[in-house]
Design a protein around this motif. Structure first.
Motif, PDB file in Angstrom:
ATOM      1  N   ALA A 108       0.825  -1.181  -0.098  1.00 49.96           N
ATOM      2  CA  ALA A 108       0.038  -0.157   0.124  1.00 49.96           C
ATOM      3  C   ALA A 108       0.840   1.314  -0.004  1.00 49.96           C
ATOM      4  O   ALA A 108       1.889   1.198   0.443  1.00 49.96           O
ATOM      5  CB  ALA A 108      -0.796   0.086   1.156  1.00 49.96           C
ATOM      6  N   ARG A 109       0.201   2.437  -0.526  1.00 48.78           N
ATOM      7  CA  ARG A 109       0.960   3.626  -0.263  1.00 48.78           C
ATOM      8  C   ARG A 109       0.817   4.262   1.028  1.00 48.78           C
ATOM      9  O   ARG A 109      -0.591   4.360   1.488  1.00 48.78           O
ATOM     10  CB  ARG A 109       0.512   4.523  -1.437  1.00 48.78           C
ATOM     11  N   VAL A 110       1.766   4.515   1.674  1.00 49.96           N
ATOM     12  CA  VAL A 110       1.576   5.030   3.111  1.00 49.96           C
ATOM     13  C   VAL A 110       1.953   6.169   3.437  1.00 49.96           C
ATOM     14  O   VAL A 110       3.026   6.690   2.935  1.00 49.96           O
ATOM     15  CB  VAL A 110       2.173   3.819   4.061  1.00 49.96           C
ATOM     16  N   PHE A 111       1.272   6.894   4.642  1.00 50.69           N
ATOM     17  CA  PHE A 111       1.668   8.241   4.555  1.00 50.69           C
ATOM     18  C   PHE A 111       1.606   8.452   6.283  1.00 50.69           C
ATOM     19  O   PHE A 111       0.753   7.882   6.947  1.00 50.69           O
ATOM     20  CB  PHE A 111       0.603   9.271   3.928  1.00 50.69           C
ATOM     21  N   ASN A 112       2.319   9.493   6.779  1.00 48.20           N
ATOM     22  CA  ASN A 112       2.305   9.576   8.297  1.00 48.20           C
ATOM     23  C   ASN A 112       2.891  11.113   8.525  1.00 48.20           C
ATOM     24  O   ASN A 112       3.200  11.632   7.734  1.00 48.20           O
ATOM     25  CB  ASN A 112       3.041   8.663   9.251  1.00 48.20           C
ATOM     26  N   ALA A 113       2.293  11.444   9.798  1.00 45.95           N
ATOM     27  CA  ALA A 113       3.082  12.887  10.196  1.00 45.95           C
ATOM     28  C   ALA A 113       3.319  12.584  11.659  1.00 45.95           C
ATOM     29  O   ALA A 113       2.606  12.203  12.377  1.00 45.95           O
ATOM     30  CB  ALA A 113       2.016  14.024   9.738  1.00 45.95           C
ATOM     31  N   THR A 114       4.358  13.478  12.294  1.00 43.11           N
ATOM     32  CA  THR A 114       4.685  13.406  13.616  1.00 43.11           C
ATOM     33  C   THR A 114       5.798  14.646  13.914  1.00 43.11           C
ATOM     34  O   THR A 114       6.234  15.208  13.123  1.00 43.11           O
ATOM     35  CB  THR A 114       5.194  12.019  13.891  1.00 43.11           C
ATOM     36  N   SER A 115       5.934  14.571  15.207  1.00 49.68           N
ATOM     37  CA  SER A 115       6.891  15.671  15.674  1.00 49.68           C
ATOM     38  C   SER A 115       7.661  15.053  16.912  1.00 49.68           C
ATOM     39  O   SER A 115       7.315  14.151  17.883  1.00 49.68           O
ATOM     40  CB  SER A 115       6.212  16.832  16.174  1.00 49.68           C
ATOM     41  N   ALA A 116       8.823  15.801  17.427  1.00 46.44           N
ATOM     42  CA  ALA A 116       9.601  15.905  18.582  1.00 46.44           C
ATOM     43  C   ALA A 116       9.644  14.287  19.129  1.00 46.44           C
ATOM     44  O   ALA A 116      10.070  13.180  18.635  1.00 46.44           O
ATOM     45  CB  ALA A 116       8.897  16.673  19.476  1.00 46.44           C
ATOM     46  N   ASN A 117       8.942  14.179  20.395  1.00 40.74           N
ATOM     47  CA  ASN A 117       9.107  12.957  21.243  1.00 40.74           C
ATOM     48  C   ASN A 117       8.137  11.739  20.837  1.00 40.74           C
ATOM     49  O   ASN A 117       8.521  10.538  20.700  1.00 40.74           O
ATOM     50  CB  ASN A 117       8.638  13.045  22.711  1.00 40.74           C
ATOM     51  N   GLY A 118       7.257  12.235  19.796  1.00 41.67           N
ATOM     52  CA  GLY A 118       6.444  11.203  19.047  1.00 41.67           C
ATOM     53  C   GLY A 118       7.214  10.705  17.928  1.00 41.67           C
ATOM     54  O   GLY A 118       7.261   9.298  17.689  1.00 41.67           O
ATOM     55  N   PHE A 119       8.240  11.325  17.257  1.00 41.31           N
ATOM     56  CA  PHE A 119       9.198  10.703  16.475  1.00 41.31           C
ATOM     57  C   PHE A 119      10.141   9.932  17.269  1.00 41.31           C
ATOM     58  O   PHE A 119      10.625   8.732  16.699  1.00 41.31           O
ATOM     59  CB  PHE A 119       9.849  11.890  15.715  1.00 41.31           C
ATOM     60  N   LEU A 120      10.408  10.090  18.344  1.00 43.70           N
ATOM     61  CA  LEU A 120      11.378   9.350  19.090  1.00 43.70           C
ATOM     62  C   LEU A 120      11.093   8.277  19.609  1.00 43.70           C
ATOM     63  O   LEU A 120      11.590   7.015  19.723  1.00 43.70           O
ATOM     64  CB  LEU A 120      12.173  10.138  20.148  1.00 43.70           C
ATOM     65  N   TYR A 121       9.636   8.255  19.742  1.00 47.18           N
ATOM     66  CA  TYR A 121       8.904   7.187  20.282  1.00 47.18           C
ATOM     67  C   TYR A 121       8.822   6.243  19.171  1.00 47.18           C
ATOM     68  O   TYR A 121       8.871   4.928  19.498  1.00 47.18           O
ATOM     69  CB  TYR A 121       7.456   7.484  20.731  1.00 47.18           C
ATOM     70  N   MET A 122       8.577   6.405  17.800  1.00 44.59           N
ATOM     71  CA  MET A 122       8.386   5.600  16.791  1.00 44.59           C
ATOM     72  C   MET A 122       9.948   5.140  16.212  1.00 44.59           C
ATOM     73  O   MET A 122       9.986   4.232  15.319  1.00 44.59           O
ATOM     74  CB  MET A 122       7.850   6.076  15.757  1.00 44.59           C
ATOM     75  N   ILE A 123      11.036   5.574  16.741  1.00 46.39           N
ATOM     76  CA  ILE A 123      12.185   5.557  15.922  1.00 46.39           C
ATOM     77  C   ILE A 123      12.789   4.277  15.685  1.00 46.39           C
ATOM     78  O   ILE A 123      13.444   3.805  14.873  1.00 46.39           O
ATOM     79  CB  ILE A 123      13.227   6.516  16.705  1.00 46.39           C
ATOM     80  N   GLU A 124      12.257   3.287  16.935  1.00 42.13           N
ATOM     81  CA  GLU A 124      12.598   1.825  16.867  1.00 42.13           C
ATOM     82  C   GLU A 124      12.211   1.155  15.727  1.00 42.13           C
ATOM     83  O   GLU A 124      12.838   0.395  14.993  1.00 42.13           O
ATOM     84  CB  GLU A 124      12.309   1.184  18.217  1.00 42.13           C
ATOM     85  N   GLN A 125      11.002   1.841  14.860  1.00 44.12           N
ATOM     86  CA  GLN A 125      10.436   1.128  13.894  1.00 44.12           C
ATOM     87  C   GLN A 125      11.055   1.694  12.588  1.00 44.12           C
ATOM     88  O   GLN A 125      10.975   1.044  11.391  1.00 44.12           O
ATOM     89  CB  GLN A 125       8.763   1.426  13.858  1.00 44.12           C
TER      90      GLN A 125
END
Length: 764
Positions: free
Chosen positions: A88-105
């Motif tokens: 699928a074509r996939v899209f997302n948006a985030t910032s700051a600590n949210g970006f760090l929280y997902m960074i493992e992925q």
């Protein structure tokens, strides 16, 4: 006179519409025109608007993107990865600590080579918490293996979101792409923008969704994705990924050239402003570069050969282009809105120096300045000072101070902060009027409380002066709960309205110890605090007489992203209280949907329109989830039934101090986002109880007791009577939405009957 044929040609670009929009709006516009399959998201300021705008468009039927609200950014990254491996074509948006929280992925996505586009709306990473823009989050993404584009303006945000997908899906690349732009400057400030009038132009440009890759989409063609590797195989994998990332630099040039022919807008690898003969220059990312261009013009008028360099692509790092641009530059100042602590310069400084090291003839003096952290404005005067520093270094022939912070304000000892409110503790919070004793026969607690007016002499735990909205139910609910708590408390607030409205450095409304940590980690943090306190008492490092009740305050969706931490804490049995104030949404970030939002209720990410009618699924029952962990005490309460709540608070304190973890949930009003009258909060939460939407009960030692039965009191009201108080639910009362109301009523009745059965049968 002959006229050359090529001079008669008129360049014809695709038809475009001029508008006046922000970067977040244009990111959403590009996504809607592309018509992605999936957006997995979680709200965080300042990127949240992207999902909000897309949901508004969805309600109007303007795109077919499935918007999936995750339980947290880690979950949203997982949703995106799962969709990407399906093709699928996939899209997302985030910032700051949210970006760090997902960074493992993120390295998982790039390491397995699945494309997607992520908008990173840059913001300061806490702690301390700061929601304004810098690049400290972006810098954590430099080593994730993603292609990174940087967008200086709302126009660039739109254009690069379209280019990003084409780059990501290119056969030489096959990597995910980040489009990074400045939080609040670019994300929220509106500027003139052109966008393609016909979405087909965009879709033709990005092309068909690739199908030749090994996707997990066809059971008849099974694939294994993400198998673990030994060192040699991993070495080859990393080499292939590295080659693909470098290839993305050349693909960027190809895609940018193709896009320029379509749009008339060019995006070179480096945006070079008057760099042809520049002798001094600034290297700046995104919006700061725009601010510096006027200063270049001013200095040029004075005979100073100044210029500005700003990259449009950050990964792969444009080392060759930077070497060429700095061939004859005598002095360069690299300004960075982030630091690499302890490295004598932030990331880009060292990467630029490394690039120049490969050019033996280059003599550029490089200065590094960290500036603009936490959203500190960058003005023309600041750019002038940067040029002054650079010119001074050139004149001396060296940089006297190669690395420094810019904009630091030294403190004045004579203006040392002094407490406005004297700390209060101990006896002032002991009323001596609350009696809690275990019943030896039932093994439950008997509680006696005085008339509520007798407890008003206990001081409030919070001082006056908080910044909450008029009619906010948080503080009435919390203060009432704390009336039932005797003695000192240590309180941890997860991020949310209760936290941000009571602490803003250098001010605090808290009279007793308050700790802050993020949504996803509050319970774990406080479990460490209470166990450390008890262990230090056991060792004699804290006076045995010292005592406190440890309470975690969560709300604003904190029991979505924080549920895992809360369950872990409960299962370990730490001696603390977790208290959730439920305002039915992520109110601190602008009223987005949380899992506690009821069916059909309108939020900024569950809009009401032709194509959708509010939230599509039922609310999460956190009290029942926590009861399933078999902790000694779980309760619900509201300020509309004050004696009930005070009694439960007293029980909660006893169990937390003597047995283990306690969980409480109080319903509180949010007039701003519920679209209700400020003065009606108590009436609304009372109606929620009397409609059986929010029943009052407790689960004590595994046995459920309904503490207020509106049916037995003959006070039960229709659900519609409760909904009528709030503007966010008025659509549910319309005839065309009758089925929605009926579904909601049926679920409320189902849960109420289950609760009654548990009340009547202690073993359930």
């Amino acid at each position: 006179m002959a006229i050359k044929e090529e001079e008669l040609k008129v360049i014809s670009y695709a038809d475009q519409t001029t508008t006046f929009e922000s970067g977040n709006e244009m990111a959403a516009m590009a996504a809607a025109q592309i018509n992605y399959h999936i957006m997995g998201y979680f709200p965080i300021t300042p990127s949240t608007e992207v999902a909000q705008y897309l949901d508004q468009m969805k309600a109007r039927g303007e795109h077919d993107i499935q918007l999936i609200a995750a339980d947290g950014e880690h979950g949203s990254a997982g949703i995106c990865y799962g969709a990407a491996v399906t093709g699928a074509r996939v899209f997302n948006a985030t910032s700051a600590n949210g970006f760090l929280y997902m960074i493992e992925q993120l390295p998982v996505q790039s390491g397995t080579r699945f494309p997607m586009v992520l908008n990173l709306v840059t913001r300061a990473v806490s702690g301390p918490l700061d929601i304004r823009g810098d690049h400290s989050d972006l810098y954590f993404g430099l080593n994730t293996g993603w292609v990174i584009l940087t967008a200086k303006t709302p126009q660039a945000v739109y254009d690069m979101n379209i280019m990003a997908l084409k780059i990501a899906e290119h056969s030489k690349v096959r990597l995910p792409v980040i489009v990074a732009y400045d939080g609040f400057w670019t994300s929220h400030q509106k500027r003139k923008v052109n966008y393609f009038s016909d979405r087909k132009v965009v879709q033709d440009f990005v092309g068909e969704c690739p199908v030749e890759y090994n996707f997990a989409r066809n059971p008849k063609l099974p694939v294994t994705i993400g198998a673990h590797m030994d060192g040699k195989d991993l070495m080859n994998n990393r080499f292939q990924q590295s080659e693909a990332l470098y290839a993305a630099g050349e693909v960027f040039k190809e895609v940018a050239a193709e896009y320029a022919k379509l749009s008339g807008r060019e995006y070179p690898v480096l945006d070079l402003y008057k760099m042809d003969d520049a002798e001094v220059a600034l290297f700046l990312l995104n919006s700061a570069a725009e601010s510096a261009k006027d200063v270049v013009d001013k200095l040029r008028a004075q005979g100073i050969k100044a210029g500005v360099i700003s990259p449009n692509i950050l990964r792969p790092f444009p080392a060759n282009e930077i070497r060429t641009a700095l061939k004859n530059v005598k002095g360069l100042l690299v300004g960075e809105r982030a630091d690499s602590f302890g490295a004598n310069g932030a990331n880009l400084t060292h990467e630029i120096k490394s690039a120049l090291q490969s050019d033996r003839e280059n003599q550029t003096i490089v200065l590094s300045r960290v500036f603009g952290l936490g959203g500190t404005d960058f003005y023309a005067d600041d750019a002038e000072k940067f040029f002054e520093m650079t010119l001074e270094a050139v004149e001396k022939g060296y940089a006297e101070k190669p690395f420094d912070y810019f904009g630091v304000v030294p403190g004045d000892p004579e203006k040392v902060l002094k407490p406005v409110i004297e700390p209060q503790h101990g006896d002032v919070y002991n009323s001596g009027l609350i009696d809690v004793t275990p019943d030896p026969e039932t093994h439950k607690l008997k509680v006696k409380i005085p008339p509520l007016r007798a407890l008003t002499e206990k001081p409030k735990r919070l001082g006056s002066g908080h910044g909450a909205c008029p009619g906010c139910g948080i503080f009435g609910g919390l203060e009432l709960f704390f009336k039932g708590i005797e003695g000192d408390v240590v309180v941890l607030y997860q991020t949310g309205c209760a936290y941000v409205t009571t602490t803003a450095y250098p001010y605090t409304s808290h009279k007793q110890t308050m700790i802050h940590n993020l949504f996803q980690n509050g319970a774990a943090t406080l479990s460490g605090t209470v166990d450390a306190f008890l262990e230090m008492k056991r060792r004699g490092e804290i006076e045995v007489s010292e005592d406190a009740t440890f309470v975690m305050i969560t709300g604003d969706g904190g029991m979505d992203i924080g549920m895992g931490s809360a369950i872990g804490t409960a299962l370990r049995g730490h001696h603390l209280i977790m208290l959730e104030y439920d305002n039915e949404g992520y109110m601190n970030t602008g009223s987005q949907m949380s899992y506690s939002t009821p069916l059909g209720h309108m939020t900024s990410t569950t809009n009401v329109g032709r194509a959708q009618k509010g939230k599509k699924f039922h609310h999460k029952d956190t009290a029942q989830i926590m009861a399933a962990t078999n902790i000694p005490y779980v309760f619900t309460g509201t300020e509309a039934f004050p004696q009930d709540l005070v009694k439960k608070a007293a029980k909660a304190q006893w169990y937390a101090k003597n047995v283990g973890t306690v969980y409480g949930k109080i319903l509180i009003a949010c007039p701003l986002n519920w679209k209700s009258n400020d003065r009606d909060g108590e009436k609304i939460v009372g109606a929620a109880v009397n409609s059986c939407f929010f029943p009052l009960y407790e689960v004590e030692q595994g046995e459920t007791t309904i503490t207020y039965d509106p049916e037995a009191k003959k006070k039960r009201i229709p659900v519609s009577d409760w909904l009528a108080f709030m503007g966010k639910t008025k659509h549910m009362l319309k005839e065309e939405n009758k089925h929605l109301l009926q579904d909601f009523e049926a679920e409320i009745e189902r849960r109420w009957q289950i609760l009654k059965a548990k009340h009547e049968s202690p073993l359930l």
